[in-house]
Write a protein that holds these residues in place. Sequence first.
Motif, PDB file in Angstrom:
ATOM      1  N   THR A 496       3.558  -1.515   4.575  1.00  0.00           N
ATOM      2  CA  THR A 496       3.645  -1.540   3.058  1.00  0.00           C
ATOM      3  C   THR A 496       2.409  -2.197   2.780  1.00  0.00           C
ATOM      4  O   THR A 496       1.883  -3.069   3.256  1.00  0.00           O
ATOM      5  CB  THR A 496       4.943  -1.916   2.325  1.00  0.00           C
ATOM      6  N   ARG A 497       2.139  -1.928   1.402  1.00  0.00           N
ATOM      7  CA  ARG A 497       1.185  -2.752   0.895  1.00  0.00           C
ATOM      8  C   ARG A 497       1.727  -3.400  -0.596  1.00  0.00           C
ATOM      9  O   ARG A 497       2.834  -2.940  -0.850  1.00  0.00           O
ATOM     10  CB  ARG A 497      -0.211  -2.135   0.696  1.00  0.00           C
ATOM     11  N   CYS A 569      10.129   2.245  -5.930  1.00  0.00           N
ATOM     12  CA  CYS A 569       8.865   2.728  -5.407  1.00  0.00           C
ATOM     13  C   CYS A 569       8.842   2.006  -4.082  1.00  0.00           C
ATOM     14  O   CYS A 569       8.911   0.750  -3.816  1.00  0.00           O
ATOM     15  CB  CYS A 569       7.763   2.331  -6.452  1.00  0.00           C
ATOM     16  N   SER A 571       5.493   1.150  -1.736  1.00  0.00           N
ATOM     17  CA  SER A 571       4.115   1.599  -1.755  1.00  0.00           C
ATOM     18  C   SER A 571       3.835   1.298  -0.115  1.00  0.00           C
ATOM     19  O   SER A 571       3.831   0.270   0.456  1.00  0.00           O
ATOM     20  CB  SER A 571       3.336   0.416  -2.522  1.00  0.00           C
ATOM     21  N   ASP A 573       1.502   1.920   3.212  1.00  0.00           N
ATOM     22  CA  ASP A 573       0.001   1.740   3.843  1.00  0.00           C
ATOM     23  C   ASP A 573      -0.619   3.089   4.313  1.00  0.00           C
ATOM     24  O   ASP A 573       0.215   3.893   4.864  1.00  0.00           O
ATOM     25  CB  ASP A 573      -0.162   0.685   5.173  1.00  0.00           C
ATOM     26  N   HIS A 577       3.352   6.760   5.928  1.00  0.00           N
ATOM     27  CA  HIS A 577       4.328   7.049   5.342  1.00  0.00           C
ATOM     28  C   HIS A 577       4.933   8.439   6.066  1.00  0.00           C
ATOM     29  O   HIS A 577       6.134   8.804   5.738  1.00  0.00           O
ATOM     30  CB  HIS A 577       4.068   7.493   3.880  1.00  0.00           C
ATOM     31  N   ASP A 589       3.895  10.610  -4.044  1.00  0.00           N
ATOM     32  CA  ASP A 589       2.753  10.044  -4.648  1.00  0.00           C
ATOM     33  C   ASP A 589       1.417  10.171  -3.939  1.00  0.00           C
ATOM     34  O   ASP A 589       1.210   9.143  -3.389  1.00  0.00           O
ATOM     35  CB  ASP A 589       2.795   9.186  -5.846  1.00  0.00           C
ATOM     36  N   THR A 592      -1.441   7.373  -4.869  1.00  0.00           N
ATOM     37  CA  THR A 592      -0.962   5.804  -4.607  1.00  0.00           C
ATOM     38  C   THR A 592      -0.255   5.651  -3.317  1.00  0.00           C
ATOM     39  O   THR A 592       0.134   4.722  -2.947  1.00  0.00           O
ATOM     40  CB  THR A 592      -0.123   5.384  -5.752  1.00  0.00           C
ATOM     41  N   ARG A 593      -0.191   6.658  -2.407  1.00  0.00           N
ATOM     42  CA  ARG A 593       0.578   6.605  -1.357  1.00  0.00           C
ATOM     43  C   ARG A 593       1.752   6.021  -1.262  1.00  0.00           C
ATOM     44  O   ARG A 593       2.013   5.284  -0.643  1.00  0.00           O
ATOM     45  CB  ARG A 593      -0.423   6.034  -0.208  1.00  0.00           C
ATOM     46  N   SER A 594       2.571   6.286  -2.427  1.00  0.00           N
ATOM     47  CA  SER A 594       3.883   5.710  -2.661  1.00  0.00           C
ATOM     48  C   SER A 594       4.901   6.869  -2.523  1.00  0.00           C
ATOM     49  O   SER A 594       4.921   7.891  -2.938  1.00  0.00           O
ATOM     50  CB  SER A 594       3.869   5.025  -3.954  1.00  0.00           C
TER      51      SER A 594
END
Lengths: 628, 298
Positions: A496-497, A569, A571, A573, A577, A589, A592-594
Motif C-alpha cells: 500500500t502507499r 479506502c 490505497s 501500490d 491490487h 478507482d 488513484t489505484r484505490s
Amino acid sequence: MNTVIRVQNLTKTYSVFAKRRLLAAQPLLLLTRNVKGHLLYALQDVSFEVGKGEIFGIIGHNGSGKSTLLKIMSGITRADKGCVQITGRVTSLLELGVGFEPELTGRENIYLYGALVGLSKHQIREKEQSIIRFSGIGDFIDTQVKTYSSGMLIRLAYAAAIHTDPDVLLLDEVLGVGDHEFQHKSFQSIQKLVERGSTVVIVSHGLSLIGNFCSRVMCLNQGRVAGIGSAEQAVQTYMDIISSREKLCEIRQGSLVIKFLPTGFHLEQSGTVYTIARGLSVNLRKWEADFLSSEAVWTVKDLKDDEVTLHLCWGHWNLEQTWHIRIIDENTVEWIIRNGANLHQNVDNLEIEAMVSGVYESFMLPEEVREFPKTVNRGFNMEYLLAQQQPRRFLGVTNARDERRSVVLDFSRNSSTGSCMVITGGNLMPGHIIQRRFPAVPEQEDLCAEIRLMNQKELNRYYKENKKILGVQSGNLTLKIDNDCLQLFLDDQVITRYPGLHVANRSYSKAAEYDWEDIECDNGSHLRATACHVPFVAVWKLQPCDKGIEWSVELEILETMNMANFYICLSLDTESHKSIDFGVLKTRDEKTRSLIYVPETSALNELKEYSGRIHLGSGCIRGADPDE
Amino acid sequence: MKDQFIVKEHFDTIEKWIRISEEMKKSESIWTDLKGIFQKRDLVYSLAVKDFKVRYRNATLGFLWMLLNPVLQMLVLSLVFSFIVRIPVDVPFPIFLLCGLLPWNFMSMTLGVGASSLVNERNLVKKVYFPREIIPMAVTLGHFINFLIALILFMPVPLFLLKSWSWNLFLLPYPILLLVVFTVSITSLATIGDSFFRDTRFIVEALIMIWFYATPIFYPLSFLFTLEGVVPFWAMPFIQLIRFNPMAVIITMFRDILLYGQSPNLFESVYVTVFTLILAIVSFLLYRRYGPVIADHM
C-alpha cells in the motif's frame, strides 16, 4: 528597556488590634497618634521595574500582599514608605463590575465607568460601539443592568475596562472569566493592548495563565519579593515556598530525594526537581467528580530512610488508600497503591498522574516520540484533547532543555488494561500531565507504578526492549502501522502507499494524518486513529482469520456531521491490487489505484446530522486467488 | 575593600532615600491634588446624574417629588406657624418660609445623605482610584440641581407678589455660591469623620435636627430679640449665638435679596465668606491628609 513602572522599597503596614477597642475612643486615639496595635507588614521593601509593553505577572499565596501592592500602584491606598512611579494613564481592574449601577442601563453604565476611570464624554462616545460589540450584549445594552445575567455583567464590565486605552493596566484575578469564547477574546484583547505598547500587570492564582501570558513574573511571599524572573522560575519559587511550608516528610537514597507534600510527591535528583504542582498524585473519579489526593488527609505510617508508607483518607467519603513508596536504586522508585475496602465500590476509576516540569518538550511512547500538545495559545480544542487517550503501558518524557533525565512511568506490572493520557501544555501551569487511568476492579489488590529516571541511552534501550507492533498478521498478510498509517504487507513487502487503509470524508480534503493508538484487547488489535483537524475518531478492530485479516471500523463523531460523506479506502501500490481481495469492494478507482468501500446502508445515508458512535463497515482482506 | 563596598552601598541607600522622599513630596503638591479633582469633574457630574436617575427612575411621579416635598413641608409649617403658633412676619408667611426652607433643605439633605456617602460607596472607594473629594462633591451637585430647579420655580413668586424686584437680584449668585461651598465643605468634613468613626452619621442627624431650630427658617432673625425676658436668662446667650450661625446669615442674605430687594448686610457677608473659606480649606487639607488612606478604613 523603557521603564514604565518603577516601584522602590515599598512598605505598607496595617495595625491589627487584638480586640476591637471602644469605638468612641478611636478618634481620640487617631488624634493623639497613639495607635499601637500589632503591626502587620502587608508589604516590606518591595522593589521592581516593569518595562514598556511587558506583561508582568504577580503570584503568591493568599495574604502575600499581591492585592495590596496593586491597590498602592493604582492609588487606592498609600504606602508607608517607598514610592511608585508610573508613566502614563493607569486603569486598574481589581474587581469586575465595580462602579456599575444596577438601576442604570448598560449604555449609561459605560459612560459612568468611563468617567470613573477618567475618560471624557467625547472619548467614551468614540469607544461605545466597540465596547458593545466586544461584550456581545447586543440589544440588551439599553435595558437596566439589574436584569443582566452575571455573565453579561462581567462581559460588559470587562469590555468597558479594556477599551479605556490605558497605558498601564492592572488586573487582579479578573482574567479568565466568562465562557471559553469570551476568555479567548479577552486574552486576545490583552495581547492587542500590549502590541500597541501598553503595559499589563496581572495578579492571579491561575499559574497556567501566568505561565502562558507573562514575560516576567514576580513571586511574593509574606510581603517580600521572593523572586523575579521568567514564568517558570517564579512558579518554581512559588512551589518551593508552598512546599517548604507544608512538607510532610522526605525519603532519600544517594542523589535521589522524594519529598512528600499534602498534594503528592516530588522527585528531586541532584538538586533538580522533576515534577511540579501536584507532582505524582492520584485522582479518584465518581460521577464525573474528582477526589484528589491533594484533598485527602495524609498520615505517615512507617518511615525509613528510603521507604515510606502513607495513609490517605478522604474522611467525608469514607475512602481510604495506602501508598507504599520505596526507592529501589538512585534512578528507580516503586510506588504501590493499595485501595481501601470501600474504595472499589465507591469509585468508577482512578487516575495516577505525574505532572512533569515544563522544560520537557516531548514525550516518548514505545513506538515513537511525540510533542506535548500545546493547547492554550493555539485556542482550545477540547475534543482533540479528550480524544487523546493513549492506551500505552508506559510513558516517558524526553527532550529536556537542561541536563535532566527523562521521567518514565511504567505500569507494565499491572494486569488490568487502561488508558494513558497526556494533557495540556499548561492547564495548570507550564508543565505536562501524564495520566494513566485504571478501572476500579474489586479483585485487583493493588496498583504498581515504577518511576524511572533515565538518560538518553537507557531510554533507547528500554524502548527497544518494550517496542511492540501495532497491527495483526495472518498468513502472508500483515496489516500494521508503518509511517503513520495502516499499511498492508504481503510477504513482508509493503503493497500500500500513503495513506494506506483509512477512513475518509469528502468534506475534509486531508483524509489521514493520524495519531494511532492501541487499545489493548485479548485477540487481534484495536487501534484508534485520531486526527487533530477532523472531528471524528476511527476505531479499527483488526483480527486474524482464516487466510486473511478481518477488519471492522467504528466511528466516534465528535461534531454533528453528515454521515453520507464517509467512505473507507485502501490505497494500493501500482499493480498489486490484483493480488488483493478487499472483501466488500464496491469501487475500484483506477486513477488513484484505490479500493473504495462506500457504506451503503440506507440508514447511514439518511443520517445527515449525526454525532456519537456508529459502525461504519466491516470486511475481510485476503490474498486473491491467482486463478480468478 | 569590603568595608569600602559597604560604605558605598550605604551612600547609595541614603541617596536613594533622599531621592524617594523628594519624589514623594513632588508628587503630592496641592496643585496636583487640585488638578486631579479638576480633571475628574466629569465624574462629579456623572455620579450626580447617576444618583438623580437612580432616585427618581422607578418612582411614578418621578422627579416631581423633588418639588412636592418642599411644598408639602411648606404647607405643614405654614399651618403650624401662622395659625397655631403665630410668628409675625411682614410678608405672606408661606413665601417667607419657602425662601428659607429651600436653602436649608439643600444643605441639610446634602449633609444628611452625604455624611455616610463615602462609606456607602465603599465598593467604589476600595476598588477604583479617584480623588475621594469627588463623592461628597457629587452628592452636593445632585442636591444642588434639585435646589436650583426649585429656586427658579419659586423666584417669580416674591418678585411678582411682593414686587421686590431690584438690581440687587443680580447679587443672588453670591449667596448661592457661598451656600454650595459651605455645603460641600461641611459634607466633606462629615464624610471624613464618618469613614474613621461611624457614629458621625448619627451625630450629624441629631445636629441637623437641632440646627433646624437654630436657623431662622420659620422665624425672622429679628424675632430672636423679642424673646428677651420671655425665655430664662441663661438661654439668652445661646440665642444670641444663632446670629453667628452661618446658615442663618446665608438664609438672611437670600431673604434680603429675594423678598425685600435689599443688598445683604456687608459685615455679615464678610463674616460668612471668611467662615466658609476656612471650612473649605480645613476640609481640603483633611482630605489631603487622610484621603489616600481612607480605603484602608472602609
